[in-house]
Scaffold this active site. Structure first.
Site, PDB file in Angstrom:
ATOM      1  CG  HIS A 101       9.413  -8.629  20.672  1.00 41.97           C
ATOM      2  ND1 HIS A 101      10.050  -7.400  19.615  1.00 41.97           N
ATOM      3  CD2 HIS A 101      10.520  -8.222  21.468  1.00 41.97           C
ATOM      4  CE1 HIS A 101      11.308  -6.893  20.179  1.00 41.97           C
ATOM      5  NE2 HIS A 101      11.918  -7.409  20.517  1.00 41.97           N
ATOM      6  CB  SER A 102       8.914  -4.793  21.990  1.00 39.02           C
ATOM      7  OG  SER A 102       9.209  -3.684  22.939  1.00 39.02           O
ATOM      8  CG  PHE A 103       3.105  -1.739  21.321  1.00 38.59           C
ATOM      9  CD1 PHE A 103       3.075  -0.899  22.053  1.00 38.59           C
ATOM     10  CD2 PHE A 103       2.339  -2.059  19.916  1.00 38.59           C
ATOM     11  CE1 PHE A 103       1.974   0.121  21.704  1.00 38.59           C
ATOM     12  CE2 PHE A 103       0.874  -1.236  19.653  1.00 38.59           C
ATOM     13  CZ  PHE A 103       1.102  -0.182  20.514  1.00 38.59           C
TER      14      PHE A 103
END
Length: 311
Positions: A101-103
């Site tokens: 997720h995300s980073f």
């Protein structure tokens, strides 16, 4: 699948903490959380996924219950790629899938091209596998300088006690800085992201973890094409319709142009190994409405892996 166990992997600076669901005999899946989040990010999604897999969600260094890195140095994206390799090695995993997720997706993307023979599937939850320098290249030196200066600022506060905050104040402060996470999911992240003391709560995370752009590795378009060619994994990119917020407020047209260009390179390079899906929800849809993507992620996990190339 609601039952999980806590894991701890020794590293030179301490340990990497993680939590696991499922049987050790299941096909391995490593889960990577977003910036300043922790392994609890996957508490609501994993119980909805196929039970024949063994899921391990790790806390990146300086996050959650993992040790902080050695004093004196900033955190860099490559540090976290290193940690993924250490966890996989400790688990004796030769080949596995990644949910990120995300980073965590950027870390997963870099790991997938650095150790291509180890990753069969990369599932990106409102994330991208790389950050391309345009339109951010003119800020690169600013980010690098600010990263070093931030370490100095943190070191100047060494010896001073961490702020102790009442639980409700901690939650409201967290929600103010994470507008899309929601109160219930905010509480879940703070469960692992804080430590209880007699007067209230203190944050676990390393003070050196400042603005995320200070730690990203921006790559050029030429590097992007080269890195994508190295990836052996199949990639599923799940985009939330009200989701991903670029880490700097740049003109919307520049953002869209840069991201579209990157995705075109990924798609044209991976071809049939690339899948893109949009779902309703915000950046934390995997926590707030996990049922919206559980079937999509589960089907992709159970699909045939990409053939492994001879390196």
């Amino acid at each position: 699948m609601g039952v999980f166990s806590e894991l701890k992997f020794s590293v030179p600076w301490g340990h990497i903490a993680a939590k696991a669901w499922g049987s050790l005999q299941g096909s391995p899946v490593l889960c990577l959380h977003g910036w300043l989040d922790n392994a609890n990010s996957f508490d609501r999604l994993i119980p909805l996924l196929p039970q024949k897999f063994y899921y391990v969600a790790m806390d990146f260094g300086g996050h959650g219950l993992s040790s902080h890195h050695h004093p004196g140095f900033p955190y860099y994206q490559q540090n976290f790629v290193n940690e993924v390799c250490r966890v996989a090695t400790a688990l004796k995993w030769k080949r596995f899938s990644l949910i990120a997720h995300s980073f965590g997706g950027v870390v997963g993307g870099m790991f997938s091209c650095t150790f291509p023979e180890m990753v069969d599937k990369l599932i990106l939850l409102d994330s991208f596998p790389f950050f391309v320098d345009s339109p951010e290249i003119h800020n690169l030196l600013t980010y690098r300088r600010r990263s070093i200066e931030h370490v100095f600022q943190v070191e100047a506060k060494q010896g001073k006690p961490r702020n102790v905050v009442r639980p409700e104040e901690m939650l409201q402060s967290f929600l103010k800085n994470n507008l899309q996470v929601g109160e219930e999911c905010g509480k879940l992240l703070l469960e692992r992201g804080t430590t209880k003391v007699p007067e209230g709560l203190v944050l676990n995370r390393d003070r050196r973890l400042g603005m995320p752009e200070n730690h990203f590795e921006l790559i050029s378009k030429d590097q992007l094409a080269y890195f994508c060619k190295k990836i052996q994994a199949r990639i599923l990119m799940v985009k939330a319709t009200q989701g991903y917020n670029y880490y700097r407020k740049v003109k919307e047209g520049e953002i869209e142009e840069s991201m579209a260009s990157m995705l075109n390179v990924v798609k044209s390079t991976l071809k049939e190994r690339y899948q893109y899906v949009e779902i309703p929800g915000n950046h934390y849809v995997h926590m707030r409405e996990p049922e919206h993507l559980a079937r999509i992620v589960g089907n992709f996990l159970e699909s045939n892996p990409a053939p492994q190339a001879n390196l």
